[in-house]
Design a protein around this motif. Structure first.
Motif, PDB file in Angstrom:
ATOM      1  N   PHE A  18       3.503  10.643  -6.203  1.00  0.00           N
ATOM      2  CA  PHE A  18       4.138   9.520  -4.996  1.00  0.00           C
ATOM      3  C   PHE A  18       5.853   9.553  -5.241  1.00  0.00           C
ATOM      4  O   PHE A  18       6.327   9.851  -6.240  1.00  0.00           O
ATOM      5  CB  PHE A  18       3.422   8.186  -5.403  1.00  0.00           C
ATOM      6  N   ASP A  19       6.192   9.541  -3.398  1.00  0.00           N
ATOM      7  CA  ASP A  19       7.404   9.604  -3.295  1.00  0.00           C
ATOM      8  C   ASP A  19       7.867   8.406  -3.049  1.00  0.00           C
ATOM      9  O   ASP A  19       9.740   7.902  -2.825  1.00  0.00           O
ATOM     10  CB  ASP A  19       8.098  10.643  -3.146  1.00  0.00           C
ATOM     11  N   HIS A  20       7.438   7.538  -1.850  1.00  0.00           N
ATOM     12  CA  HIS A  20       7.683   6.649  -1.720  1.00  0.00           C
ATOM     13  C   HIS A  20       6.620   5.203  -1.070  1.00  0.00           C
ATOM     14  O   HIS A  20       5.578   5.880  -1.095  1.00  0.00           O
ATOM     15  CB  HIS A  20       8.772   6.625  -0.398  1.00  0.00           C
ATOM     16  N   VAL A  21       7.311   4.417  -0.788  1.00  0.00           N
ATOM     17  CA  VAL A  21       6.194   3.182  -0.764  1.00  0.00           C
ATOM     18  C   VAL A  21       6.394   3.383   0.352  1.00  0.00           C
ATOM     19  O   VAL A  21       7.240   2.445   1.612  1.00  0.00           O
ATOM     20  CB  VAL A  21       6.063   1.943  -1.448  1.00  0.00           C
ATOM     21  N   LYS A  22       5.127   1.625   1.180  1.00  0.00           N
ATOM     22  CA  LYS A  22       5.530   1.429   2.591  1.00  0.00           C
ATOM     23  C   LYS A  22       4.650   0.902   3.313  1.00  0.00           C
ATOM     24  O   LYS A  22       3.651   0.340   2.957  1.00  0.00           O
ATOM     25  CB  LYS A  22       5.568   3.156   3.682  1.00  0.00           C
ATOM     26  N   VAL A  23       4.374  -0.395   4.094  1.00  0.00           N
ATOM     27  CA  VAL A  23       3.299  -0.793   5.101  1.00  0.00           C
ATOM     28  C   VAL A  23       3.092  -0.799   5.368  1.00  0.00           C
ATOM     29  O   VAL A  23       3.583   0.164   6.476  1.00  0.00           O
ATOM     30  CB  VAL A  23       4.635  -2.490   4.960  1.00  0.00           C
ATOM     31  N   ILE A  24       1.604  -0.800   5.473  1.00  0.00           N
ATOM     32  CA  ILE A  24       0.760  -0.569   6.197  1.00  0.00           C
ATOM     33  C   ILE A  24      -0.425  -1.289   7.153  1.00  0.00           C
ATOM     34  O   ILE A  24      -1.182  -2.622   6.271  1.00  0.00           O
ATOM     35  CB  ILE A  24      -0.220   0.917   6.313  1.00  0.00           C
ATOM     36  N   LYS A  25      -0.116  -2.060   8.442  1.00  0.00           N
ATOM     37  CA  LYS A  25      -0.835  -3.204   9.005  1.00  0.00           C
ATOM     38  C   LYS A  25      -1.884  -2.945  10.042  1.00  0.00           C
ATOM     39  O   LYS A  25      -2.279  -1.511  10.614  1.00  0.00           O
ATOM     40  CB  LYS A  25       0.385  -4.269   9.947  1.00  0.00           C
ATOM     41  N   SER A  44       3.659  15.221   0.149  1.00  0.00           N
ATOM     42  CA  SER A  44       3.977  16.660   0.471  1.00  0.00           C
ATOM     43  C   SER A  44       2.419  17.357   1.696  1.00  0.00           C
ATOM     44  O   SER A  44       1.939  16.245   2.371  1.00  0.00           O
ATOM     45  CB  SER A  44       2.944  17.554  -0.448  1.00  0.00           C
ATOM     46  N   GLU A  45       1.934  18.320   1.220  1.00  0.00           N
ATOM     47  CA  GLU A  45       0.607  18.622   2.510  1.00  0.00           C
ATOM     48  C   GLU A  45      -0.766  17.869   2.384  1.00  0.00           C
ATOM     49  O   GLU A  45      -1.354  17.603   3.030  1.00  0.00           O
ATOM     50  CB  GLU A  45      -0.066  20.004   2.089  1.00  0.00           C
ATOM     51  N   THR A  46      -0.740  16.856   0.891  1.00  0.00           N
ATOM     52  CA  THR A  46      -1.703  16.502   0.918  1.00  0.00           C
ATOM     53  C   THR A  46      -2.389  14.745   1.795  1.00  0.00           C
ATOM     54  O   THR A  46      -2.613  14.200   2.026  1.00  0.00           O
ATOM     55  CB  THR A  46      -2.680  16.227  -0.928  1.00  0.00           C
ATOM     56  N   ARG A  47      -0.413  14.535   2.034  1.00  0.00           N
ATOM     57  CA  ARG A  47      -0.280  12.886   1.952  1.00  0.00           C
ATOM     58  C   ARG A  47      -1.359  12.091   1.666  1.00  0.00           C
ATOM     59  O   ARG A  47      -1.468  11.032   2.784  1.00  0.00           O
ATOM     60  CB  ARG A  47      -0.579  13.228   3.579  1.00  0.00           C
ATOM     61  N   ALA A  48      -1.182  11.828   0.783  1.00  0.00           N
ATOM     62  CA  ALA A  48      -2.063  10.777  -0.036  1.00  0.00           C
ATOM     63  C   ALA A  48      -1.282   9.966   0.298  1.00  0.00           C
ATOM     64  O   ALA A  48       0.145   9.307   0.356  1.00  0.00           O
ATOM     65  CB  ALA A  48      -2.285  11.244  -1.326  1.00  0.00           C
ATOM     66  N   GLN A  49      -2.236   8.833  -0.068  1.00  0.00           N
ATOM     67  CA  GLN A  49      -1.780   7.257   0.187  1.00  0.00           C
ATOM     68  C   GLN A  49      -2.519   6.977  -1.321  1.00  0.00           C
ATOM     69  O   GLN A  49      -3.914   6.661  -0.572  1.00  0.00           O
ATOM     70  CB  GLN A  49      -1.892   6.734   1.850  1.00  0.00           C
ATOM     71  N   LEU A  50      -1.655   5.481  -1.817  1.00  0.00           N
ATOM     72  CA  LEU A  50      -1.971   4.856  -2.924  1.00  0.00           C
ATOM     73  C   LEU A  50      -1.939   3.537  -2.807  1.00  0.00           C
ATOM     74  O   LEU A  50      -1.248   2.707  -2.532  1.00  0.00           O
ATOM     75  CB  LEU A  50      -2.084   5.476  -4.246  1.00  0.00           C
ATOM     76  N   PHE A  51      -3.468   2.240  -2.606  1.00  0.00           N
ATOM     77  CA  PHE A  51      -3.168   1.038  -2.093  1.00  0.00           C
ATOM     78  C   PHE A  51      -2.874   0.546  -3.818  1.00  0.00           C
ATOM     79  O   PHE A  51      -3.181   1.157  -3.975  1.00  0.00           O
ATOM     80  CB  PHE A  51      -4.243   0.533  -2.196  1.00  0.00           C
ATOM     81  N   ILE A  52      -1.472  -0.316  -3.483  1.00  0.00           N
ATOM     82  CA  ILE A  52      -0.923  -0.200  -4.279  1.00  0.00           C
ATOM     83  C   ILE A  52      -1.142  -2.208  -4.136  1.00  0.00           C
ATOM     84  O   ILE A  52      -1.681  -3.045  -4.603  1.00  0.00           O
ATOM     85  CB  ILE A  52       0.234  -0.911  -4.323  1.00  0.00           C
ATOM     86  N   CYS A  53      -0.982  -2.974  -2.640  1.00  0.00           N
ATOM     87  CA  CYS A  53      -1.692  -4.622  -2.342  1.00  0.00           C
ATOM     88  C   CYS A  53      -1.697  -4.733  -1.066  1.00  0.00           C
ATOM     89  O   CYS A  53      -0.946  -4.210  -0.885  1.00  0.00           O
ATOM     90  CB  CYS A  53      -0.405  -5.314  -3.515  1.00  0.00           C
ATOM     91  N   HIS A  54      -2.401  -5.933  -1.170  1.00  0.00           N
ATOM     92  CA  HIS A  54      -1.980  -6.551   0.238  1.00  0.00           C
ATOM     93  C   HIS A  54      -0.777  -7.533  -0.166  1.00  0.00           C
ATOM     94  O   HIS A  54      -0.638  -8.616  -0.924  1.00  0.00           O
ATOM     95  CB  HIS A  54      -3.122  -7.852   0.075  1.00  0.00           C
ATOM     96  N   LEU A  55       0.490  -8.217   1.009  1.00  0.00           N
ATOM     97  CA  LEU A  55       0.864  -9.073   0.789  1.00  0.00           C
ATOM     98  C   LEU A  55       0.543  -9.681   2.253  1.00  0.00           C
ATOM     99  O   LEU A  55      -0.060  -9.701   2.804  1.00  0.00           O
ATOM    100  CB  LEU A  55       1.892  -7.766   2.134  1.00  0.00           C
ATOM    101  N   SER A  56       1.333 -10.936   1.344  1.00  0.00           N
ATOM    102  CA  SER A  56       1.048 -12.027   2.723  1.00  0.00           C
ATOM    103  C   SER A  56       1.730 -12.601   3.197  1.00  0.00           C
ATOM    104  O   SER A  56       2.616 -11.508   4.024  1.00  0.00           O
ATOM    105  CB  SER A  56       1.151 -13.692   1.515  1.00  0.00           C
TER     106      SER A  56
END
Length: 90
Positions: A18-25, A44-56
């Motif tokens: 994992f190399d960065h984080v982003k907010v997804i609405k 990378s080719e997997t384009r994995a996304q790991l949930f971290i938390c909900h933002l208020s």
């Protein structure tokens, strides 16, 4: 979430860099009342996304993304030497 908890979460997925984080609405909710979800991402080719938390809705997403991006980069630097070790022969 504290940094150590993020590191633990990333440790569970040690095969993915994992190399960065982003907010997804989510498009199916009223985005005025929801801050979105924070994910650690892999480009990378997997384009994995790991949930971290909900933002208020009162959370500044730019500040949170900056903080978590720093933590993900710190984590990557700490584990990088360990990932390059060859697996032991059985």
């Amino acid at each position: 979430m504290e940094k150590i908890n993020l590191y633990r979460k990333l440790d569970r997925w040690s095969g993915i860099k994992f190399d960065h984080v982003k907010v997804i609405k989510k498009s199916n909710i009223d985005i005025k009342n929801e801050g979105g979800d924070l994910y650690a991402c892999d480009i990378s080719e997997t384009r994995a996304q790991l949930f971290i938390c909900h933002l208020s809705s009162d959370t500044n997403p730019d500040d949170v993304v900056a903080m978590y991006n720093n933590w993900v980069k710190e984590y990557s630097k700490k584990i990088k030497p360990h990932r390059n070790l060859p697996e032991s022969k059985k």
